[in-house]
Design a protein around this motif. Structure first.
Motif, PDB file in Angstrom:
ATOM      1  N   VAL A 144      48.542  78.384  65.436  1.00 35.58           N
ATOM      2  CA  VAL A 144      48.946  77.327  65.860  1.00 35.58           C
ATOM      3  C   VAL A 144      50.278  76.838  65.240  1.00 35.58           C
ATOM      4  O   VAL A 144      50.383  76.909  64.062  1.00 35.58           O
ATOM      5  CB  VAL A 144      47.970  76.044  65.636  1.00 35.58           C
ATOM      6  N   LYS A 145      51.138  76.288  66.061  1.00 30.94           N
ATOM      7  CA  LYS A 145      52.569  76.195  65.503  1.00 30.94           C
ATOM      8  C   LYS A 145      52.996  74.754  65.052  1.00 30.94           C
ATOM      9  O   LYS A 145      53.747  74.436  64.296  1.00 30.94           O
ATOM     10  CB  LYS A 145      53.731  76.748  66.480  1.00 30.94           C
ATOM     11  N   THR A 146      51.985  73.811  65.401  1.00 33.69           N
ATOM     12  CA  THR A 146      52.298  72.244  65.297  1.00 33.69           C
ATOM     13  C   THR A 146      51.240  71.767  64.588  1.00 33.69           C
ATOM     14  O   THR A 146      49.914  72.114  64.647  1.00 33.69           O
ATOM     15  CB  THR A 146      52.677  71.771  66.436  1.00 33.69           C
ATOM     16  N   ARG A 147      51.471  70.464  63.981  1.00 31.95           N
ATOM     17  CA  ARG A 147      50.233  69.967  63.262  1.00 31.95           C
ATOM     18  C   ARG A 147      49.475  69.255  64.168  1.00 31.95           C
ATOM     19  O   ARG A 147      49.738  68.763  65.387  1.00 31.95           O
ATOM     20  CB  ARG A 147      50.705  68.722  62.133  1.00 31.95           C
ATOM     21  N   GLY A 148      48.347  68.944  63.542  1.00 31.33           N
ATOM     22  CA  GLY A 148      47.120  68.110  64.342  1.00 31.33           C
ATOM     23  C   GLY A 148      46.197  68.841  64.959  1.00 31.33           C
ATOM     24  O   GLY A 148      45.206  68.128  65.806  1.00 31.33           O
ATOM     25  N   ALA A 300      48.011  85.429  62.907  1.00 33.29           N
ATOM     26  CA  ALA A 300      48.748  84.146  62.269  1.00 33.29           C
ATOM     27  C   ALA A 300      49.360  84.693  60.834  1.00 33.29           C
ATOM     28  O   ALA A 300      50.021  83.670  60.333  1.00 33.29           O
ATOM     29  CB  ALA A 300      47.870  82.926  62.331  1.00 33.29           C
ATOM     30  N   ALA A 304      47.719  81.088  57.050  1.00 30.64           N
ATOM     31  CA  ALA A 304      47.720  80.062  58.095  1.00 30.64           C
ATOM     32  C   ALA A 304      46.201  79.651  58.218  1.00 30.64           C
ATOM     33  O   ALA A 304      46.075  78.504  58.382  1.00 30.64           O
ATOM     34  CB  ALA A 304      47.948  80.733  59.479  1.00 30.64           C
ATOM     35  N   ARG A 307      44.682  76.107  57.028  1.00 25.95           N
ATOM     36  CA  ARG A 307      45.033  74.785  57.481  1.00 25.95           C
ATOM     37  C   ARG A 307      43.981  74.104  58.192  1.00 25.95           C
ATOM     38  O   ARG A 307      43.999  72.648  58.236  1.00 25.95           O
ATOM     39  CB  ARG A 307      46.295  75.119  58.384  1.00 25.95           C
ATOM     40  N   GLU A 311      43.810  69.918  58.288  1.00 25.79           N
ATOM     41  CA  GLU A 311      43.548  69.306  59.655  1.00 25.79           C
ATOM     42  C   GLU A 311      42.318  68.451  59.819  1.00 25.79           C
ATOM     43  O   GLU A 311      42.351  67.189  60.591  1.00 25.79           O
ATOM     44  CB  GLU A 311      44.001  70.268  60.850  1.00 25.79           C
TER      45      GLU A 311
ATOM     46  N   ASP B  30      54.527  81.483  57.919  1.00 21.56           N
ATOM     47  CA  ASP B  30      55.294  80.782  58.339  1.00 21.56           C
ATOM     48  C   ASP B  30      54.850  79.230  58.132  1.00 21.56           C
ATOM     49  O   ASP B  30      54.219  79.026  57.131  1.00 21.56           O
ATOM     50  CB  ASP B  30      54.795  80.856  59.898  1.00 21.56           C
ATOM     51  N   LEU B  32      54.415  75.061  60.069  1.00 24.71           N
ATOM     52  CA  LEU B  32      53.795  74.430  61.084  1.00 24.71           C
ATOM     53  C   LEU B  32      55.370  73.614  61.305  1.00 24.71           C
ATOM     54  O   LEU B  32      56.134  73.225  60.528  1.00 24.71           O
ATOM     55  CB  LEU B  32      52.870  73.150  60.962  1.00 24.71           C
ATOM     56  N   GLU B  33      55.497  73.401  62.729  1.00 15.10           N
ATOM     57  CA  GLU B  33      57.044  72.953  63.223  1.00 15.10           C
ATOM     58  C   GLU B  33      57.211  71.586  62.411  1.00 15.10           C
ATOM     59  O   GLU B  33      58.374  71.203  62.146  1.00 15.10           O
ATOM     60  CB  GLU B  33      56.905  72.765  64.574  1.00 15.10           C
ATOM     61  N   ASP B  34      56.354  70.699  62.432  1.00 14.26           N
ATOM     62  CA  ASP B  34      56.597  69.356  62.074  1.00 14.26           C
ATOM     63  C   ASP B  34      55.910  69.118  60.714  1.00 14.26           C
ATOM     64  O   ASP B  34      55.694  67.966  60.454  1.00 14.26           O
ATOM     65  CB  ASP B  34      56.401  68.407  63.001  1.00 14.26           C
ATOM     66  N   TYR B  39      52.332  68.934  53.624  1.00 14.28           N
ATOM     67  CA  TYR B  39      51.553  69.951  53.431  1.00 14.28           C
ATOM     68  C   TYR B  39      51.785  70.882  52.441  1.00 14.28           C
ATOM     69  O   TYR B  39      51.253  71.716  52.161  1.00 14.28           O
ATOM     70  CB  TYR B  39      52.073  70.740  54.668  1.00 14.28           C
TER      71      TYR B  39
END
Lengths: 413, 404
Positions: A144-148, A300, A304, A307, A311, B30, B32-34, B39
């Motif tokens: 997953v590339k974005t948070r939340g 990933a 990763a 995370r 979250e 990697d 996360l984008e934002d 973090y």
């Protein structure tokens, strides 16, 4: 359904070469005399395992794993980009087999379902269609590339996966994050997730306001010796065992650098749990390397997966907190497995506050990785809970687990 | 008497080459984008500093900077343990009656944190201000001191090592300055050796709220607390302390319970170590503008420490055990205290609570600075010490210096 593709694991040779190269150049710390396991994974073990992993043949493990039917399918979760979800899918010959979603945790993977596949396919019990995904950020599913991407998103991923396979109603099994995710599925999709079997039980003591009967039982009956032992274990974990949790839940990126760059770091990080969290499970080197390689070779990347801790501990307003998942969730029939070397070992009166309990097993041995340590117990649990006369028998409409109706009616003439 | 020898640090060319090789082979995760610093250390920052460390860090300058200081080593034996070689900086004042000051670093700091203080403290021209003989060791398991090989080397043993070092230098009475572990070791030393250690200056103040057992301090505390009558600085400090408890304790929980497991991460991956330390340099300071050179200097102190980076986190584990675990002590009599409050410290508690620690003879609430005060605001720390120990200061004359 047409988007679902068969999948075979095929790790690029470059990744294997890099792993071996890094292992061959590994630098090790020293160790205090007479440390045992007290300060963490012992040096002799980690050194031996690092050397052995360097010489281990991943391709034979890959070949073995590829005998298991695997697929991928694209799943889009609201607010996120499309994810490629990898999963094991063992379909039963029995038409009315029960769709069973098996959800792993950390540092587990889809591998954990493998020991129960043959046991659940054996005759003499209800049949299951078994779906065991790699969670997003784990195994061979996308990162997953974005948070939340938290509880709600993991639940949505798994739910949509089941729907995409034609399973409108299903049951679940899970421990560790699998516990939380299957509980979240039950919370968000109660008309789809009809029953859940859980083996890591986190719950609060019953209060008179919410659970008067349980609270009364709780007040009147003293804790049994087993329950006292359970408290001791839970307390031990709370005091001694949660360092990884707090780091992963607060600074996952800081931790990611070492886990991604050093296979020895990853090895020690996970191996410590394989030891501490089980009931003296006699891990073979092959098992250890397969488990850790799933992380090392994951889509990933090994930085990763954890995370998920961050979250879940920072839930978005439209999601659900961990604490909420320790409380009563209606409509979803529950099966509880109590294992003495689990990390949270709580009394019956507490665990029964989780929901309508229709099955319980109290095991004399076993720890956190239930499917790995005690596959026979888990298979027994599922076949009893969902089989004829079980508390969750026929919980899924039209999918009893048997192709013939349980009672032998005389044939229509 | 411990044999004291001059010490000259030398880079290990093989070690530097191996570090560069490992840095070249780094596999970065990697991000996360934002994601932001919430973090953990951002990817671009780690990549940038790693590249600098590999390509631009001036190893000769690193060596020279250390060797500019007067470095020594002495053999010190703590009861129940093999002898340790303790590295230390020892800078004497030209004034014979200067105050022996033991400057103790913490984690992830080093003896180098004394570097900026030395010119400020050894300033003979200043009248009214105090003069000091400064001793700044590498703690056992850190910097250029030996690593400890067996279990049980806790705060009591650290304090004994430091005490023996000072005695071996001829300082029967001395003062101590420190934050982080330096403060904790000072606390234990003042309990164990009150005839030697007469004054402590703490830049991290581990006070506790007054207890009901002392109603004359407890009642005002309760009133203040219930009516929220803290100063703006104190309220912010309390909020920051709570935030630290919530978001900043991962490393602590790991290092106090599984130091060996963490050791593998720190020993095999230079970027792993870099991120682990860099996070603290940023999170624990008051927007200090760390240069890449400074960051690499601090991290190199750990990568190239005598005992190796994994050894440095063992104190966390040992500190919870043994005769004088971290939380012990409470009010320590006989030792005069100077307390410095820095706004971006990891915990910064109300001033009135300071009396729970001992006889407070000096207090200063600083406008700037955080956990590494001697590095961030050296003039602030040096100023405190000079006022505190100078004529009219609360610790004036507290350390008997006739014999020096």
């Amino acid at each position: 359904m047409s988007a679902t593709q068969p999948f075979q694991i095929s790790v690029p040779q470059e990744k294997i070469d890099t792993l071996k190269s890094k292992l061959s150049q590994a630098e090790f710390p020293d160790e205090l005399a007479a440390s045992g396991w007290d300060l963490g994974a012992p040096l002799a073990d980690v050194k031996r395992l690092a050397r052995a992993w360097e010489n281990w043949d991943w391709r034979q493990a890959e070949e073995r794993l590829n005998k298991v039917p695997q697929y991928t399918t694209p799943i889009t979760v609201d607010g996120f980009h499309e994810l490629n979800i990898h999963f094991v899918w063992q379909k039963s010959e029995v038409k009315n087999a029960i769709p069973l979603l098996f959800v792993h945790g950390w540092p587990g993977s889809f591998l954990e379902v493998l020991p129960i596949l043959p046991l659940l396919a054996a005759p003499g019990g209800p049949a299951f269609h078994i779906v065991a995904p790699s969670l997003p950020n784990f195994g061979f599913s996308s990162g997953v590339k974005t948070r939340g991407f938290g509880a709600k998103q993991y639940a949505e991923t798994c739910h949509k996966l089941m729907l995409s396979l034609g399973y409108n109603e299903y049951v679940t099994q899970g421990g560790d994050w699998g516990f939380y995710i299957t509980r979240a599925i039950g919370y968000f999709y109660p008309s789809h997730c009809r029953a859940s079997h859980i083996n890591m039980l986190r719950a609060d003591p019953p209060t008179f306001l919410k659970h008067p009967t349980l609270a009364l039982q709780h007040k009147l009956a003293p804790y049994s010796q087993k329950e006292k032992d359970g408290f001791a274990r839970t307390e031990w974990f709370g005091k001694e065992g949660r360092g990884y949790f707090i780091e992963q839940a607060t600074k996952p990126q800081t931790l990611a650098y070492a886990l991604n760059d050093s296979p020895v770091a990853l090895l020690a990080w996970i191996y410590e749990k394989l030891h501490d969290w089980t009931d003296s499970h006699p891990w073979t080197d092959d098992e250890i390397f397969t488990w850790i390689s799933i992380y090392y070779f994951s889509t990933a990347g090994p930085g990763a997966a954890h995370r998920i801790y961050y979250e879940f501990m920072h839930p978005r307003p439209d999601s659900i907190s961990r604490e909420d998942l320790h409380r009563w969730i209606p409509n979803v029939k529950l099966g509880l497995a109590y294992n003495p070397k689990e990390l949270s070992v709580l009394p019956k009166s507490w665990c029964r506050t989780l929901g309508p309990v229709v099955f319980e097993s109290f095991n004399e041995s076993g720890g956190h990785f239930y499917a790995t340590e005690k596959p026979a117990f888990l298979a027994r649990d599922l076949r009893t809970m969902f089989g004829k006369g079980g508390g969750a028998f026929k919980v899924v409409k039209g999918k009893s687990g048997y192709d013939r109706t349980p009672r032998a009616y005389p044939a229509k003439l | 008497m411990a044999a004291i020898q001059k010490f000259q640090f030398q880079n290990s060319p093989g070690g530097v080459a191996k570090l560069r090789e490992k840095l070249s082979q780094t596999l970065f995760p990697d991000e996360l984008e934002d994601a932001t610093w919430d973090y953990g250390v951002p990817l671009q920052d780690v990549k940038r500093v790693a590249a600098y460390w590999r390509d631009d860090f001036d190893w000769k300058k690193f060596e020279d900077r250390i060797n500019k200081l007067p470095n020594y080593k002495a053999s010190v034996t703590v009861d129940g343990f093999d002898p340790l070689e303790i590295h230390f900086v020892h800078k004497r004042s030209s004034k014979n009656n200067a105050i022996p000051l033991l400057f103790l670093h913490g984690w992830p700091g080093s003896f180098l944190e004394v570097e900026k203080l030395l010119p400020l403290l050894i300033n003979e021209k200043q009248s009214g201000g105090a003069s000091f003989h400064i001793v700044a060791p590498s703690l056992p398991n850190h910097g250029f001191s030996s690593g400890v090989k067996s279990r049980g080397f806790g705060l009591s043993q650290y304090s004994e090592a430091m005490h023996k070092l000072m005695l071996s230098l001829g300082y029967d009475q001395f003062a101590c300055a420190g934050g982080d572990w330096g403060m904790c070791i000072g606390r234990v030393m003042s309990q164990r050796f009150p005839t030697s250690l007469k004054v402590c200056y703490y830049s991290l103040v581990p006070s506790t709220p007054p207890s009901p057992a002392t109603p004359w301090t407890f009642v005002p505390f309760l009133i203040k607390h219930l009516l929220k009558m803290y100063t703006a600085a104190e309220s912010e400090g309390l909020a920051r302390s709570q935030e630290f408890q919530k978001t900043g304790m991962g490393y602590y929980q790991l290092q106090t319970t599984r130091p060996q497991t963490i050791g593998y991460l720190l020993a095999d991956s230079p970027v792993g170590l870099l991120a682990w330390i860099y996070e603290k340099l940023r999170d624990w300071t008051d927007n200090y503008p760390w240069t890449d050179e400074e960051i690499c200097t601090w991290v190199s102190m750990y990568w190239f420490s005598t005992a190796g980076p994994a050894a440095s986190v063992r104190l966390y584990y040992e500190s919870l055990r043994g005769e004088f675990p971290t939380k012990s002590g409470g009010y320590v009599p006989h030792v005069k205290l100077g307390l410095a409050y820095f706004p971006k410290e990891i915990f910064r508690l109300p001033k009135a609570w300071g009396s729970s620690l001992g006889e407070v003879v000096f207090e200063h609430e600083h406008e700037r600075g955080g956990h590494f005060a001697s590095w961030e605001v050296p003039e602030g720390v040096a100023g405190d010490l000079q006022v505190m120990f100078g004529k009219g200061g609360g610790a004036y004359g507290a350390v008997k210096v006739d014999k020096n």
